[in-house]
Design an enzyme around this catalytic site. Structure first.
Site, mmCIF file in Angstrom:
data_model
loop_
_atom_site.group_PDB
_atom_site.id
_atom_site.type_symbol
_atom_site.label_atom_id
_atom_site.label_comp_id
_atom_site.label_asym_id
_atom_site.label_seq_id
_atom_site.Cartn_x
_atom_site.Cartn_y
_atom_site.Cartn_z
ATOM 1 N N ASN A 37 0.725 -1.332 -0.095
ATOM 2 C CA ASN A 37 0.123 0.165 0.002
ATOM 3 C C ASN A 37 0.877 1.194 0.262
ATOM 4 O OD1 ASN A 37 -2.206 1.642 0.048
ATOM 5 N ND2 ASN A 37 -2.991 0.733 1.994
ATOM 6 N N HIS A 122 -14.751 -3.545 10.819
ATOM 7 C CA HIS A 122 -14.370 -2.196 11.371
ATOM 8 C C HIS A 122 -15.349 -0.822 11.570
ATOM 9 C CE1 HIS A 122 -9.653 -2.485 9.385
ATOM 10 N NE2 HIS A 122 -10.507 -3.554 10.022
ATOM 11 N N ARG A 147 -13.965 -4.039 15.386
ATOM 12 C CA ARG A 147 -12.998 -3.327 15.725
ATOM 13 C C ARG A 147 -13.623 -1.901 15.773
ATOM 14 N NH1 ARG A 147 -7.887 -0.976 12.226
ATOM 15 N NH2 ARG A 147 -9.523 0.432 11.616
ATOM 16 N N TYR A 159 -6.501 8.587 12.071
ATOM 17 C CA TYR A 159 -6.604 7.126 11.695
ATOM 18 C C TYR A 159 -7.805 6.273 11.992
ATOM 19 C CZ TYR A 159 -5.965 2.132 11.241
ATOM 20 O OH TYR A 159 -6.201 0.981 11.037
ATOM 21 N N ASP A 220 -7.179 -0.730 17.428
ATOM 22 C CA ASP A 220 -6.007 -0.297 16.871
ATOM 23 C C ASP A 220 -5.438 0.914 17.275
ATOM 24 O OD1 ASP A 220 -3.771 -0.332 15.335
ATOM 25 O OD2 ASP A 220 -4.917 -0.406 13.350
ATOM 26 N N HIS A 222 -2.325 1.871 16.502
ATOM 27 C CA HIS A 222 -1.644 2.273 15.258
ATOM 28 C C HIS A 222 -0.257 2.886 15.427
ATOM 29 C CE1 HIS A 222 -1.979 3.039 10.661
ATOM 30 N NE2 HIS A 222 -2.460 1.775 10.730
ATOM 31 N N GLU A 246 -4.261 -3.580 19.369
ATOM 32 C CA GLU A 246 -3.592 -3.890 18.356
ATOM 33 C C GLU A 246 -2.450 -2.621 18.065
ATOM 34 O OE1 GLU A 246 -3.682 -3.959 13.330
ATOM 35 O OE2 GLU A 246 -5.529 -4.070 14.548
ATOM 36 N N GLU A 272 1.771 -6.093 11.841
ATOM 37 C CA GLU A 272 1.056 -6.008 10.368
ATOM 38 C C GLU A 272 2.334 -5.524 9.494
ATOM 39 O OE1 GLU A 272 -0.891 -1.843 9.958
ATOM 40 O OE2 GLU A 272 -2.451 -3.400 11.044
ATOM 41 N N ARG A 293 -0.204 -10.508 14.027
ATOM 42 C CA ARG A 293 -0.683 -9.620 12.910
ATOM 43 C C ARG A 293 -0.240 -9.661 11.510
ATOM 44 N NH1 ARG A 293 -4.444 -8.104 11.595
ATOM 45 N NH2 ARG A 293 -4.323 -5.755 11.405
ATOM 46 N N HIS A 322 -3.490 -9.835 8.959
ATOM 47 C CA HIS A 322 -3.841 -8.626 8.526
ATOM 48 C C HIS A 322 -4.769 -8.955 7.414
ATOM 49 C CE1 HIS A 322 -2.905 -4.217 7.786
ATOM 50 N NE2 HIS A 322 -2.558 -4.508 6.683
ATOM 51 N N ASP A 326 -6.184 -3.291 1.223
ATOM 52 C CA ASP A 326 -5.144 -3.148 0.551
ATOM 53 C C ASP A 326 -4.424 -4.780 0.511
ATOM 54 O OD1 ASP A 326 -3.955 -3.520 3.237
ATOM 55 O OD2 ASP A 326 -2.630 -1.798 2.973
ATOM 56 N N GLU A 349 -9.081 -10.529 10.265
ATOM 57 C CA GLU A 349 -9.479 -9.038 9.819
ATOM 58 C C GLU A 349 -10.207 -9.193 8.277
ATOM 59 O OE1 GLU A 349 -7.862 -4.642 9.511
ATOM 60 O OE2 GLU A 349 -6.395 -6.366 9.340
ATOM 61 N N TRP A 412 1.959 7.586 12.363
ATOM 62 C CA TRP A 412 0.456 7.399 11.703
ATOM 63 C C TRP A 412 -0.160 6.204 12.243
ATOM 64 C CZ3 TRP A 412 -1.921 4.602 7.826
ATOM 65 C CH2 TRP A 412 -3.273 4.952 7.622
#
Length: 412
Positions: A37, A122, A147, A159, A220, A222, A246, A272, A293, A322, A326, A349, A412
């Site tokens: 991605n 999600h 999630r 995010y 998450d 992130h 996560e 991930e 993940r 994951h 993407d 996921e 991010w």
């Protein structure tokens, strides 16, 4: 069974995808997902200029040997580009081998260990009413684990949450469907960790009060917290019984997870952005995580990720592969076959692809009662419609990035 042809197909129906298609001299084809991605063309170049010339004339049955050859002969090992390219070759070869055997891939991996794969969706919202509506929407779609991502007061765009800017950039598609925005420059989002840490526990308290104690909830972080901040969040979320927290802190610093573990019993999911078993070696051995993940597509394919998960199983650590948009339907199928066969499956996921993507990639998986199954067609159960793929040329796209209030670039 000799590899006679290798094609790298780039298409952008709902987002950019990179697919490797291998054809043998007896006409069997295999697909592998090489999507990375925001850096798709880097993998295209690696495959086209370096890997494809090495594949022509090789025995398609020799999957392990091909994996080791591509990994070790490059000398400059690991990294997301190299491992995504190797993964694409690996999955395509497994697809061919299973088709040659006349059986679905999971049968070659040892057969099914379960009847289906529990998957999570999600849900997100800038406000509690919006979040509650999103959760109900996912429940209506059959999801039995969800999630939860929430807006934070004072932050405009973060995010996992739809915003006006991302609606416009993605032509009306929700942010939590596809965050990579088409355009010449990544979008800038804002972040404040202290505000986030104050707000998130109140959101999960409200969600539990509204939806009860039985619904598995995930969240998450992130990579946005320091270790002690991650520990604080994990501890504050303990009353709400998360399925997992996560990416609570950047996992490149593996020792940091020791500090998180010292302070919280909230289960942790990491990996991930990992690419090899070496990224996991310490955190699995020291039992610093509960779920792996990684994606098949970013971790060297089925051959390598299965080794990671076999290692994790010794420590009662489960899979949580994951699976956002993407990961193409090819990569998702590979994850389903692997998840169905291993003993230490945890959860999958699953973000649903758009209609144009589903026309490019013809699939045989099923989704019923919150469970995925890859189907029983020989191979992966996915075929590439090259005519449809040709309708959607590559479009430059980037994932967003964060800045703090003082202008500092942040994770991010």
């Amino acid at each position: 069974m000799i590899i006679d042809k290798a094609e790298v197909v780039v298409t952008s129906p709902d987002r950019n995808f990179v697919t490797l298609k291998l054809t043998t001299d007896d006409g069997l084809t295999g697909l592998g997902d090489a999507t990375l991605n925001g850096r798709e063309l880097a993998v295209v170049a690696y495959l086209t200029e370096h890997v494809v010339p090495l594949l022509i004339g090789r025995d398609a049955h020799r999957i392990e040997d091909t994996w080791q050859f591509l990994y070790r002969s490059a000398y400059w090992r690991r990294g997301p580009v190299t491992m995504a390219a190797i993964a694409a070759v690996d999955v395509a070869l497994w697809d061919i081998k299973a088709k040659a055997a006349g059986m679905p891939l999971y049968q070659l991996l040892g057969g099914a260990s379960r009847t289906g794969l529990l998957a999570y969706g999600h849900a997100s919202g800038k406000t509690l009413p919006e979040l509650f509506d999103s959760i109900r929407s996912y429940q209506a779609q059959g999801y039995r684990a969800i999630r939860v991502q929430t807006g934070v007061p004072g932050l405009k765009s973060i995010y996992g949450i739809a915003s006006n800017a991302t609606f416009e950039a993605n032509k009306g598609v929700r942010y939590d469907y596809e965050p990579a925005q088409r355009g010449a420059w990544p979008s800038e989002e804002d972040w404040d960790t202290r505000s986030y840490l104050r707000h998130v526990p109140t959101v999960f308290e409200a969600v539990r009060n509204e939806f009860g104690p039985e619904l598995p909830l995930l969240h998450d972080g992130h990579h946005r917290m320091t270790p002690i901040q991650a520990a604080q969040l994990g501890k504050s979320l303990e009353p709400f019984d998360l399925f997992w927290l996560e990416d609570c802190t950047p996992a490149e610093n593996q020792e940091a997870l020791r500090l998180v573990r010292q302070h919280t019993t909230t289960p942790l999911a990491i990996g991930e952005i990992f690419n090899t078993v070496w990224d996991y070696q310490q955190i699995i051995r020291e039992q610093l995580i509960d779920y792996v993940r990684s994606a098949v597509t970013h971790t060297g394919g089925i051959t390598h990720l299965k080794k990671v998960l076999d290692y994790a199983s010794q420590y009662q650590i489960k899979s949580g592969m994951h699976g956002p948009t993407d990961i193409s339907p090819v990569g998702m199928a590979a994850a389903m076959h692997l998840g169905l066969s291993i003993h230490n499956f945890g959860i999958q996921e699953y973000m649903k692809h758009g209609e144009k993507t589903n026309q490019v990639f013809e699939q045989s998986f099923t989704w019923e009662n919150g469970m995925l199954h890859p189907g029983d067609k020989p191979g992966l159960g996915v075929e590439l419609n090259t005519d449809e793929a040709g309708k959607y040329p590559y479009e430059q796209a980037y994932l967003p990035y964060n800045r703090l209030a003082d202008g500092t670039v942040h994770d991010w």
